[in-house]
Design a protein around this motif. Structure first.
Motif, PDB file in Angstrom:
ATOM      1  N   UNK A 176       0.916  -1.140   0.371  1.00  0.00           N
ATOM      2  CA  UNK A 176       0.098   0.298   0.405  1.00  0.00           C
ATOM      3  C   UNK A 176       0.844   1.284  -0.540  1.00  0.00           C
ATOM      4  N   UNK A 177       2.039   1.307   0.711  1.00  0.00           N
ATOM      5  CA  UNK A 177       2.972   2.661   0.141  1.00  0.00           C
ATOM      6  C   UNK A 177       3.315   3.132  -0.906  1.00  0.00           C
ATOM      7  N   UNK A 178       2.765   1.942  -2.101  1.00  0.00           N
ATOM      8  CA  UNK A 178       3.149   1.642  -2.677  1.00  0.00           C
ATOM      9  C   UNK A 178       1.934   2.681  -4.422  1.00  0.00           C
ATOM     10  N   UNK A 179       0.675   2.850  -3.573  1.00  0.00           N
ATOM     11  CA  UNK A 179       0.336   3.309  -4.089  1.00  0.00           C
ATOM     12  C   UNK A 179      -0.048   4.510  -5.313  1.00  0.00           C
ATOM     13  N   UNK A 180       0.662   5.841  -4.558  1.00  0.00           N
ATOM     14  CA  UNK A 180       0.340   6.815  -5.526  1.00  0.00           C
ATOM     15  C   UNK A 180       1.270   6.447  -6.266  1.00  0.00           C
ATOM     16  N   UNK A 181       2.444   5.635  -6.338  1.00  0.00           N
ATOM     17  CA  UNK A 181       3.485   5.769  -7.867  1.00  0.00           C
ATOM     18  C   UNK A 181       2.977   4.742  -8.172  1.00  0.00           C
ATOM     19  N   UNK A 182       2.340   3.215  -8.039  1.00  0.00           N
ATOM     20  CA  UNK A 182       1.789   2.228  -9.313  1.00  0.00           C
ATOM     21  C   UNK A 182       0.957   2.916  -9.670  1.00  0.00           C
ATOM     22  N   UNK A 183       0.262   4.012  -9.599  1.00  0.00           N
ATOM     23  CA  UNK A 183      -1.333   4.441  -9.979  1.00  0.00           C
ATOM     24  C   UNK A 183      -0.779   5.491 -11.530  1.00  0.00           C
ATOM     25  N   UNK A 184       0.629   5.995 -11.706  1.00  0.00           N
ATOM     26  CA  UNK A 184       0.926   6.497 -12.241  1.00  0.00           C
ATOM     27  C   UNK A 184       1.845   6.309 -13.444  1.00  0.00           C
ATOM     28  N   UNK A 185       2.022   7.000 -14.657  1.00  0.00           N
ATOM     29  CA  UNK A 185       2.687   6.581 -16.080  1.00  0.00           C
ATOM     30  C   UNK A 185       3.623   6.683 -15.673  1.00  0.00           C
ATOM     31  N   UNK A 186       5.169   6.244 -15.648  1.00  0.00           N
ATOM     32  CA  UNK A 186       6.272   6.654 -15.225  1.00  0.00           C
ATOM     33  C   UNK A 186       7.087   6.526 -16.146  1.00  0.00           C
ATOM     34  N   UNK A 187       8.357   7.216 -16.300  1.00  0.00           N
ATOM     35  CA  UNK A 187       9.446   7.272 -17.558  1.00  0.00           C
ATOM     36  C   UNK A 187      10.277   7.611 -16.689  1.00  0.00           C
ATOM     37  N   UNK A 188      11.496   6.404 -16.744  1.00  0.00           N
ATOM     38  CA  UNK A 188      12.880   6.258 -16.282  1.00  0.00           C
ATOM     39  C   UNK A 188      14.319   6.221 -17.199  1.00  0.00           C
ATOM     40  N   UNK A 189      14.851   7.376 -16.465  1.00  0.00           N
ATOM     41  CA  UNK A 189      15.754   7.410 -17.531  1.00  0.00           C
ATOM     42  C   UNK A 189      17.467   7.371 -16.943  1.00  0.00           C
ATOM     43  N   UNK A 190      18.204   6.462 -17.726  1.00  0.00           N
ATOM     44  CA  UNK A 190      19.673   6.594 -17.077  1.00  0.00           C
ATOM     45  C   UNK A 190      19.915   4.810 -17.015  1.00  0.00           C
ATOM     46  N   UNK A 191      20.715   4.560 -16.791  1.00  0.00           N
ATOM     47  CA  UNK A 191      21.602   3.051 -17.556  1.00  0.00           C
ATOM     48  C   UNK A 191      22.160   3.078 -15.711  1.00  0.00           C
ATOM     49  N   UNK A 192      22.418   2.046 -15.366  1.00  0.00           N
ATOM     50  CA  UNK A 192      23.412   1.532 -14.292  1.00  0.00           C
ATOM     51  C   UNK A 192      22.367   0.697 -13.655  1.00  0.00           C
ATOM     52  N   UNK A 193      23.197   0.075 -12.766  1.00  0.00           N
ATOM     53  CA  UNK A 193      22.296  -1.257 -11.966  1.00  0.00           C
ATOM     54  C   UNK A 193      21.397  -0.601 -11.354  1.00  0.00           C
ATOM     55  N   UNK A 194      21.435   0.037 -10.435  1.00  0.00           N
ATOM     56  CA  UNK A 194      20.685   0.970  -9.486  1.00  0.00           C
ATOM     57  C   UNK A 194      19.530   1.679  -9.964  1.00  0.00           C
ATOM     58  N   UNK A 195      19.692   1.913 -11.105  1.00  0.00           N
ATOM     59  CA  UNK A 195      18.650   2.206 -12.213  1.00  0.00           C
ATOM     60  C   UNK A 195      17.890   0.957 -12.409  1.00  0.00           C
ATOM     61  N   UNK A 196      18.025   0.337 -12.514  1.00  0.00           N
ATOM     62  CA  UNK A 196      17.479  -1.103 -12.824  1.00  0.00           C
ATOM     63  C   UNK A 196      16.521  -1.621 -11.756  1.00  0.00           C
ATOM     64  N   UNK A 197      17.092  -1.009 -10.335  1.00  0.00           N
ATOM     65  CA  UNK A 197      16.604  -1.629  -8.897  1.00  0.00           C
ATOM     66  C   UNK A 197      15.359  -0.753  -9.459  1.00  0.00           C
ATOM     67  N   UNK A 198      15.429   0.541  -9.340  1.00  0.00           N
ATOM     68  CA  UNK A 198      14.872   1.386  -9.038  1.00  0.00           C
ATOM     69  C   UNK A 198      13.209   1.275 -10.486  1.00  0.00           C
TER      70      UNK A 198
END
Lengths: 663, 663
Positions: free
Chosen positions: B20-42
Motif C-alpha cells: 500500500x505504500x506504493x499506491x500513489x506511485x503505482x497508479x501513475x505513468x512513469x518514465x525512467x531515464x538512465x542506466x546502471x545497476x541501481x536504475x534497474x533497481x528503481x
C-alpha cells in the motif's frame, strides 16, 4: 579368579587409596576364604598389595597360624552381621576378619587397611562393625548431554562427568571402577548416575539407552555398589507416547511396570529410581491433581517385584514466589507439603529430605520435616559438591556441619542419623578432574560423607584422621597437624566471611559463586534477607512471622521462637532484628558482621601460610593445586568481606567499632 | 533488465514497505531515464508497483508531458548533488526526480513513495535533497557461530541473524536483499555484517571465508549498500601465523595489505573494517606498546589504495576496575585515551565514538570526546538494539533521545550531527524475526535512525509521521494518533520506571534485562551508583569528584560542575546528593524517585489501553504481537517500580509523600 585392581590413568591422583595405604596389608601372609564376586575383588586388592610390598596371599586353606591375616566369609552369625557387617579380631598373631557377605568382607578389608600396622600389633578383642544406615548413596547431578546453562555436571566443580560426555556414556569403565573402589573404601554402596533434573537425552536412559547404564552398573558392582537412575515423572508421555502420566491411570501403571521390568532385565541388582517431581519446573503428580504419595507409590509399585526403591525428593516449593509477599516462606514448604502425607507412602518409597529447610546453605537449622513423619521412611540428603560453600575453590570441610546435623534430635528424642531410616544421600563432588574433586582437600568431604553414612555418630575429627592416614601414608606428623589446622575450622571460616548468622544466600544469581548481597533479594526464589537501614533477617516466628518456627517440636519451637533464646548462629534465619541487637556473644549484630568478615579473611590468610609450610612434605602436584586455590580463596574471601561489610555499612551507617577500612 | 523486487517469505512483516505504500506511485505513468545497476533497481520497484496499482512504466523515452513521474539520471549539476543527492519538483502535471547517481535516484524514488499522493498534487518548487552525512551505517553484532553466552546475535532481541546461522552464511539472499531494500528506504548505505567481538570462526571471514561476505555484499549492493567487516586486530597472528600483530612491524603491514587486496578482489566496493581493540578482552595495539592511532593507521594504510575506511571504536576502558576505587571513572576513559591522539589518525581512519561516555544508557550526557578532536574524523555510534532500553519487549522509541544527542553542541558551537563527519552508526535491532525487530513498534527505531543519519536535525516526530504513513498506509487517522500516543513519550516513560536521574544501569548482570539495583554495584565494570542510607549518585565534579565534568568545554563544564546548575535528568550522573536534595522540579530526589516510578507504570498502563483500542484497525498479527509485549512491559515496569522504590525506601527510610505501597 581375583579381580585386578583398576589402573588409574596417568596423572590421576590416587585420593585416599595410594599404594602406601596398603603397606601393612601388603607385607603380610593373608588367607582368603569363601567365594563370590566380591571375594574376588578382595583377593585382587590383597594380591596387588602383596606384589608391591612382598607379602603373599593364599586362597581357601585351613587357618593354622601360618597367616597374619585371615579374611573369610562364613561362620559368625549371618543374622547379626547382615550382608555388609563384619567382625575383626586379633589373637595369637593372626588378625581375623569374618563377614557373612561379600560386601562385608570388602568393608572388613578396608577396615584393616585403615588400621594399618595397628591391625597387626598385639591382641585385639573381637569387634563387630555394621553400617548404621543400610543405604549410603551418592546422587550424581551428571547430565548425559551438555546442558546449555548447567554444563555436563549441574553444580559440578570437578571437571566433567565420570560417566557421561557430550551426549553419550564415556565408556572409560576402568575409571568408573576406580571410582567405585574409592567409594567402597569409605562405605558408599549406591550411586545414582544422572541428574535429578532429567532433560530429554537423559530421560531415555530409562528405556532404549538402559544399556549404557548397565555398563556403568557393571563397573561399580565389583565394589558393592548398586546403581540407581533419576527418571522423569512425565516419562509415560514423553517416552511412552501415552496421553497422560496420571499415577492412577491404568495404562500409566502398566507402562512403568513394563519399563521397570526391562530395566531389571538389563541390571538385575538395579537399586531403583530417584525422582524430583513438581520442583523447579520438573513434572509431577500435581498436574493430575494427585498427591506426592500417589506419585511415589506409582513408581514404588513398579519397583516392588524386583526389590527396588523409589527415592522421592521432598524439595518441593514455589520457585515463582513474589518477593513482595512476606507471608509465603520457602522454609515451610517441604513440611507443609509432606507431613499430611505421613503414612501414605509405600514401604519401598523413601522420602528424600534435604538436611535444611532451604538449600544447602553454609548454616541452616535442621529441616523440621525430619522427625515429623514417623510412619514414612526418610532419607536425608547432604551436598558434598560445594555449590554454596566455595565451589571447591575454597576449602570448606563439611564434616563438622554434617555431624551437627546428624546428631541433632529434631523432635522425637531420636537424632537425624537415627531418623534417616531410608539412608543418607549426598550430591557428590567428584568428576573427571585429575584430583577427582577439583580442590584436592575436597576429597575429605567425599570420604567423610561415606564414613558418616556408615556411622552418623562418628567423631568427624577421627574420620579426618582416617582420611589423612590413608591419603598421606608416608608423610611426617606435621602434615597431619597442618591438615587439621587448615581443615578443622574451615567450615566456620567460610561461614564467617559469607552470609552472616544463618541468613543465607547473598550469592551471585545463577552460578552461586561469589557475593551479591541483594542477588536474590528481589527474585522469585524465596531467599531473602530483608535488610533495610534499621536491621535485617527473616521473621519466621509464630507470633509475628511466617510461623516456620512452629513446625518444630519441643524444645526447638520455643527456643527458635524468640530472639532471646534463638542460637546466635541462626538468629537471622528466624528473626528480623535491628543492627544494634546484642548477641549472646555480647556483640551487636552489625559489629558481629564486621568482626566475622575481618576474621574470616585473616583465617584464610593463616591457612594459606600453613599450607605453604607443607611444601616439600606432600606430593608436589597436590601441593601446587591447593596453593593455587588458596590464592583464589583469599581473593574471594576479601571480596566477600568488602562487599558484605560495605553493603551493611552503607545501609546501617554504623561505623566499625575498631575503625577498620570499609568501602 | 529491471531487477525484481525481493519476495518476502510467507509470514514476514513488510515493515515500512507494505504494498500500500506504493499506491500513489503505482497508479501513475512513469518514465525512467538512465542506466546502471541501481536504475534497474528503481525500475523493478516502479514496475512492481504498477503491476499492483495499474500504472505503467517506460524506459528512456523523451519526457513529453505524457508522464506523471520522471525519474532520471543526469543533467542537474552532479557536483552539487553528489552520488546520493537528488532534486524533486512538480510542474505542469509532471513530478520530476533527478539525480546524478544511481543511489540518488533510488533515494529520490523512496522520497516520492513517502510523499504519496502529495507528490502528484499541485505544483512543487524544486527541492534539493542530500544526506548531511556521507556514511549512514549499521554495525551488526551478529556472530557466525552461536556464541555460548551471547548466542547468534550479541545483544540481539529479534531472533537469529539475517546473515548467519549455526556457523555459516544462511544463504537466504532474498531476505538479505529485502533487508537492504528497507534500509535504502530510510537512507542507510553501509552495513557491517559481523560482531565487533570477533571470535574464532568470525575472524576467518577476512580470509578464507570472504566468499560468504561477498555473497551478502552482492545482495545488499542493488540497494546502494556497501558491506563492511569487523576484524580482529590479532588476525596477523591468529590467521596469518605471524609471531606478532605489532602495527609497526613490516611483516604485519604486509600481511594486512595482502589480506585487504584479496578482500577487494572478492568485493570491489568493500567499505572497510570495523575494529574493537583493547576493549573488553579484544586484542589491540596496547599489547605492543603502540598507540591506538598507530593501530588504526595500520589498517587505514591497507585500505587506502582501494578507497576503504577503518572504523576504530573509541570504547576503550578498564573493565577490570576495583569497585572500591572511587578515583577511576569509566566515563573519563574514551576522552583520556583518545584526545591526546587528535591529529594522528590517517585520513581514512574514522574514530567511532558512542554517543555517551558510558554505554547506551537510557540517559547519559553526550560524550565529551565528540567535539574535542577537531583534527580527527569522528563517527557517532548509537544503539538501536534496545540492550538497556527494554530489549524490544518494552516500547521505547529512541527518536527523541537521538535527536537531543544530535542537536547537542558539545563544545565548538557545532552540533553532534555536524561533528560526526565520519558518519552516524547504529547497532541495529533487526534479525530474522517475522517482524524484523521482535517488537513491531521497534521498527520505528531502525527507520528513525536512517532518517536522522540522513538529516540529523530532522524533527523526530516528523520522521515518525513518515514511518506511520509508510507502515500503515491504509489505516484511519486514529491509528496515527494512537501510534503517536504510545511512541512519542515512550523513551521518557522507560526512563521514569528504570534507573533515576541519569545514574544508569541498575540492571540484571549479564543479560541486562530487568532491574537489579545493586547488580553492578560491586562489580569490576565501572558502573556504580554509590547509594547509601544518606544519598546516591556519582560525584564527577572537578572540585570533589572524578573530574569528568572538566572534560567538557564551555558552558557545559561549568553547568555540570555544580548540583545547582546541573540539569535534573543528569544530576546523579554528575553528583552524589542526599535523598533530601531538592531538584529544580521542586521535589526531593527520593520523592522524585517514587513519583517517577509510579508515573512510569501508569503511563505503560495507559499506552497498553491505547494500543488495545486500535484492535481491528491494524494488521491483526502486528496488533497481537504488540499487545502481548505490552503485558510483559507492564509486568517489567511494575517490577522495576517496586524494586527501585523498595530499595531506596529500605535504604533511606523516607516514606512516600503520597503514602503509596512500597515493599
Amino acid at each position: 579368579m581375583p579381580l585386578p585392581v583398576p589402573v588409574l590413568p596417568e596423572g590421576v591422583d590416587p585420593a585416599w587409596l595410594p599404594p602406601g595405604a596398603f603397606r601393612a596389608v601388603g607385607g603380610r601372609r593373608t588367607l582368603i576364604r569363601g567365594s563370590g564376586p566380591l571375594v574376588e575383588t578382595v583377593h585382587g586388592e590383597v594380591a596387588q598389595a602383596c606384589r608391591r610390598f612382598g607379602g603373599r596371599v593364599v586362597r581357601d586353606a585351613v587357618p593354622d597360624g601360618a597367616y597374619d591375616l585371615v579374611l573369610g566369609l562364613g561362620a559368625d552369625g549371618p543374622d547379626l552381621l547382615g550382608e555388609e557387617g563384619f567382625t575383626c579380631a586379633r589373637e595369637g598373631g593372626t588378625t581375623t576378619v569374618t563377614a557373612s557377605g561379600g560386601r562385608g568382607l570388602l568393608y572388613g578389608l578396608f577396615h584393616v587397611v585403615r588400621l594399618g600396622e595397628a591391625a597387626f600389633t598385639g591382641e585385639r578383642p573381637r569387634e563387630t562393625h555394621r553400617p548404621a544406615l543400610a543405604l549410603r548413596m551418592l546422587d550424581h547431578w551428571d547430565n548425559v548431554a551438555v546442558h546449555p546453562v548447567m554444563g555436563q555436571v549441574e553444580r559440578g566443580y570437578a571437571g566433567g562427568s565420570l560417566f557421561w560426555r557430550d551426549g553419550r556414556a564415556r565408556g572409560e569403565l576402568d575409571r568408573v571402577r576406580a571410582y567405585g573402589r574409592l567409594l567402597a573404601a569409605c562405605g558408599i554402596n549406591a550411586v545414582s548416575v544422572n541428574n535429578v533434573n532429567v532433560h530429554a537425552a537423559e530421560a531415555r536412559l530409562l528405556t532404549d539407552r538402559i544399556g549404557e547404564v548397565a555398563d556403568i552398573a557393571g563397573a561399580l558392582r565389583p565394589y558393592g555398589i548398586r546403581t540407581h537412575l533419576s527418571v522423569s515423572f512425565a516419562a509415560p508421555v514423553t517416552l511412552g507416547g501415552l496421553p497422560t502420566a496420571d499415577p492412577l491411570d491404568g495404562a500409566v501403571r502398566a507402562w512403568w511396570a513394563g519399563a521397570t521390568r526391562r530395566v531389571y532385565e538389563a541390571i538385575p541388582d538395579f537399586g531403583g529410581y530417584v525422582v524430583k517431581a513438581d520442583s523447579e519446573g520438573q513434572p509431577g503428580p500435581f498436574a493430575y491433581g494427585r498427591s506426592h504419595a500417589e506419585g511415589a507409590n506409582l513408581l514404588a509399585a513398579a519397583l516392588e517385584p524386583f526389590g527396588g526403591t523409589v527415592h522421592w525428593r521432598a524439595f518441593v516449593y514455589d520457585h515463582r514466589q513474589d518477593w513482595r509477599d512476606r507471608t509465603t516462606d520457602r522454609a515451610r514448604a517441604a513440611y507443609d507439603h509432606f507431613v499430611p502425607l505421613d503414612g501414605e507412602f509405600a514401604a519401598n518409597a523413601v522420602l528424600q529430605v534435604k538436611h535444611g529447610p532451604m538449600d544447602f546453605q553454609v548454616r541452616e537449622p535442621v529441616s523440621p520435616l525430619i522427625g515429623a513423619m514417623p510412619r514414612t521412611r526418610l532419607a536425608v540428603e547432604l551436598q558434598a559438591t560445594q555449590e554454596y560453600t566455595g565451589q571447591q575453590r575454597h576449602v570448606c570441610w563439611l564434616g563438622p556441619m554434617w555431624s551437627e546435623v546428624l546428631r541433632f534430635p529434631p523432635e522425637l528424642g531420636l537424632s537425624v542419623g537415627e531418623l534417616a531410616r531410608g539412608g543418607l544421600v549426598a550430591v557428590p563432588n567428584a568428576g573427571d578432574d585429575p584430583f577427582w574433586t577439583g580442590h584436592p582437600l575436597a576429597q575429605a568431604n567425599l570420604y567423610t560423607f561415606g564414613r558418616l553414612a556408615w556411622r552418623p555418630d562418628a567423631e568427624p575429627r577421627a574420620v579426618l584422621d582416617e582420611w589423612i592416614g590413608l591419603s598421606f601414608p608416608d608423610a611426617p606428623p606435621q602434615v597431619a597437624e597442618g591438615l587439621h589446622a587448615v581443615l578443622d575450622g574451615s567450615w566456620r571460616t567460610y561461614e564467617k566471611y559469607t552470609a552472616p548468622l544463618g541468613v543465607g544466600f547473598m550469592v551471585q544469581p545463577g552460578h552461586h559463586y561469589g557475593p551479591s548481597v541483594d542477588g536474590y533479594e528481589y527474585s522469585p526464589w524465596g531467599t531473602y534477607h530483608f535488610a533495610d537501614r534499621d536491621g535485617l533477617g527473616v521473621d519466621r516466628s509464630v507470633k509475628s512471622g511466617t510461623g516456620f518456627a512452629g513446625q518444630y517440636g519441643k524444645p526447638w519451637a520455643e527456643l527458635y521462637e524468640s530472639p532471646d533464646t534463638c542460637p546466635d548462629e541462626l538468629l537471622l534465619f528466624f528473626h528480623h532484628v535491628p543492627y544494634g541487637h546484642v548477641l549472646k556473644s555480647g556483640k551487636t549484630v552489625i559489629q558481629h558482621i564486621y568482626d566475622a568478615h575481618f576474621e574470616g579473611v585473616e583465617e584464610v590468610e593463616e591457612a594459606r601460610s600453613v599450607w605453604a609450610s607443607l611444601a616439600g612434605l606432600v606430593d608436589p602436584a597436590r601441593h601446587a593445586r591447593v596453593a593455587e586455590r588458596y590464592e583464589e580463596q583469599l581473593r574471594g574471601a576479601r571480596e566477600w568481606r568488602d562487599q558484605v561489610n560495605s553493603y551493611f555499612f552503607r545501609k546501617s551507617g554504623v561505623p566499625d567499632g575498631r575503625g577498620r577500612r570499609i568501602y
